[in-house]
Design a protein around this motif. Sequence first.
Motif, PDB file in Angstrom:
ATOM      1  N   SER A 254       0.833  -1.193   0.000  1.00  0.00           N
ATOM      2  CA  SER A 254       0.000   0.000   0.000  1.00  0.00           C
ATOM      3  C   SER A 254       0.875   1.252   0.000  1.00  0.00           C
ATOM      4  N   ARG A 258      -1.523   1.438   6.740  1.00  0.00           N
ATOM      5  CA  ARG A 258      -2.904   1.183   7.152  1.00  0.00           C
ATOM      6  C   ARG A 258      -3.028   1.223   8.674  1.00  0.00           C
ATOM      7  N   TYR A 431      -7.500   4.307   0.846  1.00  0.00           N
ATOM      8  CA  TYR A 431      -7.217   2.880   0.751  1.00  0.00           C
ATOM      9  C   TYR A 431      -8.066   2.175  -0.298  1.00  0.00           C
TER      10      TYR A 431
END
Length: 432
Positions: A254, A258, A431
């Motif tokens: 990512s 997160r 996200y």
Amino acid sequence: MGYSPVTISEVTASLRSFLGSLHASFSSHRSASKLEVVSLYTSLAAERLVPFDRDYAARIPARRGDDSIFLSLASYRDENCLPTLSEAYAKSANPHKLFVGLVQQNCEAGCKTGVLDGGKVEDAPPDDDCGKLFCEARPDLCGQVTTFRIDEAEALGPYFARYVGSKLWQGESWYMQIDSHMTFLQDWDLKSVEMLRAAPASKPVLTHYPPAHDDKKGLGGVGPRICDPVIADSAIEAQIVRLKGAPKYEKTVSAVPRFAPFVAAGYFVAHSSFLREVPFDPFLPYVFMGEEISMSARLWTAGYDMFSPSVAVTGHIYVRRHKPKFWETFGRVFNEREPGKDTATHNGVQMLVIQRIKHMLGYPEAAADLVQPRAILEYMDDYGVGEERPLEDYMAMVGIDVVRKSTTPGGNAWCHKGQPPPGFEQYKELYT
């Protein structure tokens, strides 16, 4: 009188004096009961460490803006200490901005192994001096490593070692904490800070359980994330909250770290200002389980948000069979009859001390009028939960019920899915 920052020599002198006095007290009470051990510790900590901490807070070094990094490294009789320290510098993007506080807990004479097959404990040679060997190998970097040596017999468990490590900070911009048996990705330090800066919060903490050192897809791969707590069912863990392992929930890295619900002791990174707001608690000697849920709750209630690293930049040596453990030494200090087997004194002391964490988290059996000895709850206002957010909100967010001794199935589905927790929906688009 002008502001005079506390010096390393003052810090080490105060901590050395405390440990020497405590060990002398323990040595003269070798048949002490678990209640007496705790009372001896808490009374001396109240007398010595609380004034020391308050003076330190009043004179804490100013944070530098030079992107320097402080690495807290606690080692207990660990043959991996030197490789860990050496590789941390070898793989650093900016080795001359990396400063280490090494808390080295070693045996120097009359040493024993850990418990071997068949329950045997044998004589062992003295442990290597990690700090000394590093300085001999890298004299150019020696001045960037501050080593605080603790004799094995004076060791007070991993959390206390991290407390000591935190006091070796000298104003570096960023604070990192790892274990002494780690491996590293190239530029791990720079990548850690970059991920911390990318986290969508004003006060982020980057943290997780690193992958195993021999995981070929570990370093440089998707960062594992801790999502699920459990209530411990072992008799010696007093139903404390434990954290389960960290799966790799995503298949690709990512761009933005997160959200995560918990802090892991073996790898976390934060703006060093957290040391002012959430100082390590000196009243948790001998605690192993409970360290992480305590720091998680304290940081979150002080306004910090936890994030899992997008990329795993450290690996961890998880299996270390037959290595000496601090609770085995504890048994020898207090004349237990079967060194290496009989850990009754340590387990009893740990069960008493862990009441402090349980009280902070709201366990009904650890209410103030039930805790014995009462000294367990000394100075909770100095080292308890923060005032920015309610503890009840945190416990609900992570799905823990300490009254029913249960965790909510799927309570952290937001963590599994890599989404922000309830109340942080404004960040969901990051996200998608």
